[in-house]
Design a protein around this motif. Structure first.
Motif, short mmCIF file in Angstrom:
data_model
loop_
_atom_site.label_atom_id
_atom_site.label_comp_id
_atom_site.label_asym_id
_atom_site.label_seq_id
_atom_site.Cartn_x
_atom_site.Cartn_y
_atom_site.Cartn_z
N THR A 98 5.68 -21.81 -3.78
CA THR A 98 5.05 -21.87 -2.61
C THR A 98 5.80 -20.90 -1.91
O THR A 98 5.47 -19.73 -1.39
N TYR A 99 7.21 -20.91 -1.58
CA TYR A 99 7.75 -20.19 -0.51
C TYR A 99 7.57 -18.38 -1.26
O TYR A 99 7.17 -17.45 -0.25
N PHE A 100 7.91 -19.07 -2.58
CA PHE A 100 7.86 -17.07 -2.59
C PHE A 100 6.65 -16.24 -2.32
O PHE A 100 6.38 -15.42 -2.02
N LEU A 101 6.07 -17.16 -2.93
CA LEU A 101 4.72 -16.18 -3.41
C LEU A 101 3.94 -16.03 -2.23
O LEU A 101 3.26 -15.10 -1.45
N ARG A 102 3.98 -17.22 -0.67
CA ARG A 102 3.81 -16.86 0.45
C ARG A 102 3.93 -15.84 0.80
O ARG A 102 3.86 -14.97 2.08
N ALA A 103 5.70 -16.39 0.15
CA ALA A 103 6.63 -14.44 1.51
C ALA A 103 5.79 -13.67 1.23
O ALA A 103 5.57 -12.69 1.57
N PHE A 104 5.44 -13.29 -0.35
CA PHE A 104 5.22 -11.98 -0.60
C PHE A 104 4.13 -11.86 -0.28
O PHE A 104 3.75 -10.73 0.16
N GLN A 105 2.92 -12.20 0.28
CA GLN A 105 1.40 -12.18 0.68
C GLN A 105 1.98 -12.09 1.59
O GLN A 105 0.92 -10.89 2.38
N ARG A 106 2.65 -12.52 2.82
CA ARG A 106 2.47 -12.82 4.59
C ARG A 106 3.40 -10.66 3.83
O ARG A 106 2.89 -10.13 4.70
N ILE A 107 3.92 -10.42 3.61
CA ILE A 107 4.65 -9.48 3.84
C ILE A 107 4.10 -7.99 2.74
O ILE A 107 3.56 -6.90 3.21
N PHE A 108 3.74 -8.23 1.57
CA PHE A 108 2.92 -7.25 0.97
C PHE A 108 1.89 -7.01 0.54
O PHE A 108 1.37 -6.24 0.37
N GLN A 109 1.02 -8.29 0.98
CA GLN A 109 -0.77 -7.96 1.07
C GLN A 109 -1.51 -8.20 2.37
O GLN A 109 -0.13 -8.24 3.19
N GLY A 110 -2.46 -8.31 1.83
CA GLY A 110 -2.88 -7.84 3.32
C GLY A 110 -3.67 -7.05 4.45
O GLY A 110 -2.81 -5.55 3.54
N PRO A 111 -4.06 -6.60 4.79
CA PRO A 111 -3.91 -4.78 6.07
C PRO A 111 -2.68 -5.28 6.41
O PRO A 111 -1.64 -5.69 6.80
N ALA A 112 -3.03 -3.90 5.76
CA ALA A 112 -1.39 -2.86 6.79
C ALA A 112 -1.59 -3.05 7.97
O ALA A 112 -1.66 -2.98 8.34
N ASN A 113 0.14 -3.19 8.38
CA ASN A 113 0.29 -3.37 9.69
C ASN A 113 1.05 -1.46 9.95
O ASN A 113 1.80 -1.48 8.92
N GLU A 114 0.32 -1.01 10.91
CA GLU A 114 0.71 0.21 11.28
C GLU A 114 1.81 0.65 12.04
O GLU A 114 2.49 1.93 11.56
N LYS A 115 2.48 -0.48 12.37
CA LYS A 115 3.90 -0.11 13.05
C LYS A 115 4.46 0.38 11.59
O LYS A 115 5.96 1.30 12.28
N TRP A 116 4.38 -0.80 10.88
CA TRP A 116 5.70 -0.16 9.61
C TRP A 116 5.40 0.67 8.61
O TRP A 116 5.61 0.82 7.90
N ALA A 117 4.45 1.78 9.00
CA ALA A 117 3.97 2.85 8.23
C ALA A 117 4.73 4.13 7.99
O ALA A 117 4.61 4.59 7.40
N GLY B 23 0.80 -1.19 -0.24
CA GLY B 23 0.23 -0.14 -0.24
C GLY B 23 0.82 1.82 0.27
O GLY B 23 0.81 1.75 -0.87
N HIS B 24 1.89 1.24 0.80
CA HIS B 24 2.42 2.27 1.36
C HIS B 24 4.01 2.59 0.48
O HIS B 24 5.15 3.83 0.60
N LEU B 25 4.79 1.16 -0.12
CA LEU B 25 5.43 0.91 -0.62
C LEU B 25 5.20 0.79 -1.88
O LEU B 25 5.63 -0.04 -2.32
N PRO B 26 4.89 1.44 -3.04
CA PRO B 26 5.04 0.67 -4.09
C PRO B 26 6.67 0.88 -5.45
O PRO B 26 6.16 -0.29 -5.81
N ILE B 27 7.19 1.68 -4.97
CA ILE B 27 8.89 0.81 -5.44
C ILE B 27 8.77 -0.31 -5.38
O ILE B 27 9.53 -0.97 -6.09
N PHE B 28 9.76 -0.40 -3.97
CA PHE B 28 9.92 -1.13 -3.10
C PHE B 28 8.61 -2.74 -3.32
O PHE B 28 9.41 -3.60 -3.72
N THR B 29 8.08 -2.86 -3.67
CA THR B 29 6.92 -3.79 -3.85
C THR B 29 6.99 -3.89 -5.06
O THR B 29 7.37 -5.51 -5.70
N ALA B 30 7.08 -2.98 -6.13
CA ALA B 30 7.14 -3.61 -7.49
C ALA B 30 9.03 -4.74 -7.91
O ALA B 30 9.07 -5.61 -7.91
N PHE B 31 9.19 -3.34 -7.04
CA PHE B 31 10.71 -4.44 -7.61
C PHE B 31 10.84 -5.35 -7.17
O PHE B 31 11.40 -6.40 -7.14
N THR B 32 10.24 -5.70 -5.15
CA THR B 32 10.01 -7.52 -5.21
C THR B 32 9.59 -7.86 -5.92
O THR B 32 9.67 -9.29 -6.34
#
Lengths: 495, 522
Positions: B449-468, B394-403
């Protein structure tokens, strides 16, 4: 060559004799500043000896009626002794441990030991063999106990005396057996007699050989005759430890190779290969077992040490084992490899000990863990220490690596004793573990700091000077190997 | 320039490192600029080399030979061919980018950057050496800077990781030393020249302990190289070293150092002892498959993102091994696909894993942790088992794209570079060892499996406010990631230029090795 004619070839030793006498006189006559003046005289004397050694005429005859050799082989070792003695003498005034001792006497004994080493490297007669070893030993006993107020130094000296006396007694017995069989003390005559030795005397010969090996083994701290080493090395003043770990060890190898190679070499030339002086006794295998034991025991004991000095002491046992590895095969390559290694070992081991002295002077530390952060406090000393330790491990681009390559090459070229090469190479890996521990403490444990520690410029200079050959010969070693190759000639005939 | 260009490539960084020694150490910024300059120049020279490299020529190019130690027949002998060219490029590129990655190093910068340059020189030296002794010197010289770089600038367990790495690799290389000396002394005339040894080594006819000496040499070399790759079961140093090393060192370790193992096999083991290469090909394939599955399975189990990437390296290097084993394929096309794929995969894995480690480093620099999921024994009890991040897209679009690109490249998505090389390796493997390759394809699934799962857990889902508060990629970070991104996409869409560099040399190698297989068996 007659005794009188021989004197012309004996000038370096004569110079040392004169030096010893003048040191005695100076010690007695001088009232003030004795330590300093004796120091200067000693160094001047060594310089004269060096010049005389450099201009010593070559001869293809032995001197003093067949008692001593003046060959390139002995000269190579004499340079090693000269450099080692000079480095130790130069460093001694800057060694705090020796403060309060009579340094002028200490120089005197060092020079006397060196005189004995000179004889060891050139002796061709069993009597001279024994005498020269005793000259070295007696001086070393005194030097090991030179810290009179330190009980450990006293203990060191006493242990050394007892072990030394026992093993030289055993060796003397072996030598006398040899004399009994050959009827002569000259090694060439011994060799000639052994060739025609009747079969029933072979057992006696084997016994004599083993007994003599005990004497040599003691000198080069070969397992299982090494027990004196750690205690003596720990108790002795560090300068003397450094000296003992290098110079008498080199002399022990010089003497052992020459005597075993000539007296027991059945063919009369040096390329004996896998040797078996006594029919039916595979002597190469005996040496191989000793070599494997020596390096393994040395290494595994070194791992457990917490004091840098003791660690280096045990590791010096392991290094004797590496060199013995080449002695399994007696040929020109093996002699060359051992001489090459000894020259490099001289630099790296002396260097490591000098750094230990430096640290002890500055901080009074002994334990490895005390060296924490030393790499950041004194990079000028710690980086050379790193180089010495990596060289002792045998990692490129240091000379220690090249030395080991040559030692291993001897076995591999001969195509025999692969198991020994494997043991040797695994021991190198083990040695990394404890050498790297010192490096870890120096560089990895500390934090960068701005306050730097400096020592006396003489010590720093010596340490830096010793790193030059360790690095240079790691990258371009043709000069040193050339010197070794041209020193490989030694007498194989009598008179 | 043609004859000295490789020498310049190797010693440029050394010159940089020496220059640093004579500068006052309080000028911290100066050191990184010198390092950047030296590696930048090196990269330019490497690119010039690429431009002038003759893709259709057989044999070594840009060779230079000078006597070094005549009494031991050691020569300073360098050259490149289609096998070393990609590795030289990879080394130059990743060294340059790794210096950019290290821009924020503050602890003892002089030591750090000078050691880094020495490491660079050692790696470059390995890839251009044509004299075994020279090769060995460079191979070993790398250990020292690596030890210090991990041990001084690494994570909490850095000291243990550093010594473990050191002991493991030294163990491998001393065996290699024995093998090297055996090759020298058992060939006539004695030589370390890797080109002459191609002719000579196979004629060694000695027995030791009842075993053929060539076997023992092959095995000793193999263990030396296997530890570097690392091949199961010699891989245990790797996760630790990767995790503890600073980001830039992980980049080099995974990007370049691992390639040395497979490079050594292709440069030394295969051509020198072809009959043994054929004999051990099945073992190589088997170990490759074990690597693929074991690495991937371990990666799935990791909660630490960096450890996951480290294990993914084990898996991806397995694919290289599988491709290499196709050397025995009776189908010429299969053998070529396998070998070309393996070398290309070495290059591709280099750039992809470098990018992955850089991205992990970027995240760690800001967040100071890199858990996908907090481990069960985490010190803060309230966090145990919780997601480490979440919703970063949500708030790190460039980083997310590269990753995203790096992750998808890692799992082998078509149109990204790894797809081509992995596919070729599998085709090669299939043409030689059918069952094994079919088993190995499970690895592809596990990787996804692990790449997709890691991607999902880090970048998708509800935003963790702690890392805003996390900031998106800076200009420097984009600059260091973009070249890799361009290469990954470029080589994925149009891999031909890269394959052209490799193909001639690999064809030569296949001819050489297959010549020893009896006609009847083909």
């Amino acid at each position: 060559m007659s005794n009188f004619d021989s004197l012309a070839y004996f000038l370096p030793e004569l110079a040392l004799t004169v030096l010893i006498v003048s040191l005695v006189l100076a010690s007695v006559l001088l009232k003030s500043d004795r330590d300093r003046i004796v120091w200067i005289i000693s160094l001047a004397g060594l310089a004269v000896t060096a010049v005389l050694l450099a201009i010593q005429p070559a001869t293809d005859q032995s001197i003093f009626m067949g008692a001593l050799a003046v060959d390139p082989y002995s000269r190579f070792f004499k340079w090693i002794f000269l450099v080692a003695t000079a480095v130790i003498i130069i460093a001694s005034p800057y060694t705090k441990q020796l403060d309060g001792s009579q340094r002028h006497e200490y120089y005197l004994f060092l020079i006397a030991v060196m005189f004995g080493l000179f004889l060891m490297a050139s002796s061709l007669d069993l009597i001279i063999v024994y005498l020269s070893i005793e000259i070295v030993s007696i001086g070393s006993f005194i030097l090991a106990g030179f810290l009179k107020d330190d009980p450990r130094s006293n203990e060191s000296s006493l242990k050394y005396v007892i072990y030394g006396a026992l093993s030289s007694g055993v060796m003397l017995y072996g030598l006398s057996l040899l004399f009994g069989m050959a009827g002569s003390t000259n090694v060439f005559e011994v060799q000639a007699a052994l060739v025609v030795l009747p079969e029933k005397a072979h057992l006696t010969l084997a016994v004599a050989l083993l007994l003599i090996l005990v004497g040599f083994g003691y000198k080069i701290s070969m397992v299982p005759f090494h027990f004196w080493t750690p205690d003596v090395y720990e108790g002795a003043p560090t300068t003397i430890t450094a000296y003992l770990s290098v110079a008498p060890k080199a002399a022990g190898f010089a003497l052992a190779l020459r005597i075993l190679g000539t007296a027991f070499g059945s063919t009369g030339d040096l390329n004996i290969g896998d040797w078996s002086p006594v029919p039916g006794l595979a002597f190469g295998s005996v040496i191989a077992i000793f070599a494997a034991l020596t390096m393994t025991v040395g290494n595994f004991l070194a791992i457990q040490q917490n004091s840098v000095k003791r660690l280096l002491a045990y590791s010096s046992i392991a290094h004797a084992g590496y060199m013995l590895m080449a002695a399994v095969i007696l040929n020109g390559q093996a002699f060359g490899a051992i001489m090459f290694y000894l020259a490099i070992y001289l630099c790296m081991n002396l260097g490591a000990f000098l750094v230990t002295i430096f640290v002890h002077n500055r901080f009074g530390y002994d334990e490895i863990d005390d060296w924490k952060g030393f790499g950041f406090q004194a990079p000028l000393i710690a980086v050379p220490m790193g180089i010495f330790l990596f060289s002792l491990t045998g990692l490129p681009p240091t000379a220690g690596f090249i030395g080991k390559v040559y030692l291993f090459s001897v076995l591999i070229e001969a195509g025999q004793y692969w198991w020994l090469a494997l043991v040797g190479i695994l021991n190198s890996v083990v040695s990394l573990y404890y050498y790297a521990r010192i490096i870890k403490v120096m560089f990895l444990d500390g934090e960068p700091t701005d306050e730097t520690v400096t020592g006396h410029p003489v010590m720093t200079g010596l340490i830096l000077m010793l790193t030059v050959p360790v690095l240079l010969f790691g990258i371009y070693w043709t000069p040193l190997m050339g010197a070794v190759q041209s020193s490989l000639k030694f007498f194989t005939q009598g008179m | 320039m043609a004859s000295s260009v490789l020498t310049i490539l190797v010693f440029l960084p050394v010159a940089g490192a020496l220059a640093m020694l004579f500068l006052p150490k309080d000028k911290a910024d100066l050191f990184k600029w010198i390092a950047l300059g030296a590696t930048g120049l090196q990269l330019l020279v490497a690119l010039w080399l690429l431009g002038t490299f003759d893709r259709s020529a057989v044999g070594m190019q840009f060779t230079f030979m000078a006597e070094w130690i005549p009494s031991f027949n050691i020569f300073y002998h360098v050259g490149v061919d289609g096998l070393s060219m990609p590795m030289v490029l990879l080394t130059a590129l990743l060294s340059f980018l790794a210096i950019l990655t290290s821009w924020n190093i503050t602890k003892a910068p002089r030591g750090y950057f000078s050691l880094f340059l020495l490491l660079d020189a050692g790696m470059m030296g390995v890839f251009v050496s044509l004299d075994f002794f020279l090769f060995y010197m460079f191979w070993e010289v790398m250990l020292l800077p690596m030890y210090f770089l991990i041990g001084m600038w690494g994570g909490p367990q850095r000291q243990y990781a550093a010594i473990k790495f050191f002991l493991y690799t030294l163990f491998g290389s001393v065996l290699m030393l024995l093998a090297m000396l055996a090759l020298y002394f058992y060939t006539e005339p004695h030589t370390f020249n890797l080109i002459i040894l191609i002719e000579q080594a196979r004629h060694i006819d000695v027995q030791l302990w009842g075993v053929d000496m060539r076997w023992l040499i092959w095995l000793a070399l193999f263990i030396g190289f296997a530890i570097k790759v690392p091949i199961f079961p010699f891989h245990t140093w790797l996760p630790l070293a990767h995790v503890e090393a600073p980001t830039a060192v992980s980049v080099i370790l995974a990007g370049v150092l691992l390639k040395m193992g497979t490079y050594g096999l292709l440069r030394i083991s295969f051509p020198l002892l072809p009959a043994e290469a054929v004999y051990f090909a099945y073992m190589l394939a088997l170990l490759g498959v074990i690597n693929i599955i074991w690495g991937a399975a371990n990666a799935i189990a990791q909660v630490d993102l960096k450890r996951m990437v480290a294990y993914s390296s084990v898996s991806h290097m397995g694919i290289v091994l599988l491709g290499m084993s196709a050397i025995v394929s009776t189908n010429r096309g299969g053998a070529e696909a396998g070998l070309n794929g393996a070398v290309l995969q070495m290059f591709n894995h280099g750039i992809i894993t470098a990018m992955l480690f850089m991205l992990v480093g970027v995240l760690y620099d800001q967040a100071h942790h890199r858990f996908i999921v907090y481990p069960k024994d985490y010190e803060d009890e309230s966090l145990r088992g919780k997601l480490g991040f979440g919703g970063l897209a949500g708030h790190l679009p460039i980083f997310t794209a590269f990753t995203a690109v790096a992750f998808f490249a890692g799992l082998g998505l078509p149109a990204l570079s790894a797809f081509v090389s992995e596919l070729m390796s599998f085709i090669g493997g299939f043409s030689a060892f059918r069952t094994l390759t079919i088993i190995a394809t499970i690895g592809i699934l596990l990787n996804a499996t692990y790449f997709l799962r890691a991607f999902q857990r880090i970048f998708q889902g509800p935003a963790n406010e702690k890392w805003a508060s996390l900031k998106d990629l800076s200009g420097r970070e984009i600059a260091m990631l973009t070249p890799l991104l361009v290469l990954i996409i470029g080589l994925g869409v149009y891999p031909r230029p890269a394959l052209e560099i490799i193909a001639v040399t690999m064809g030569e190698l296949i001819d050489l090795v297959q010549a020893v297989i009896p006609l009847a068996a083909r």
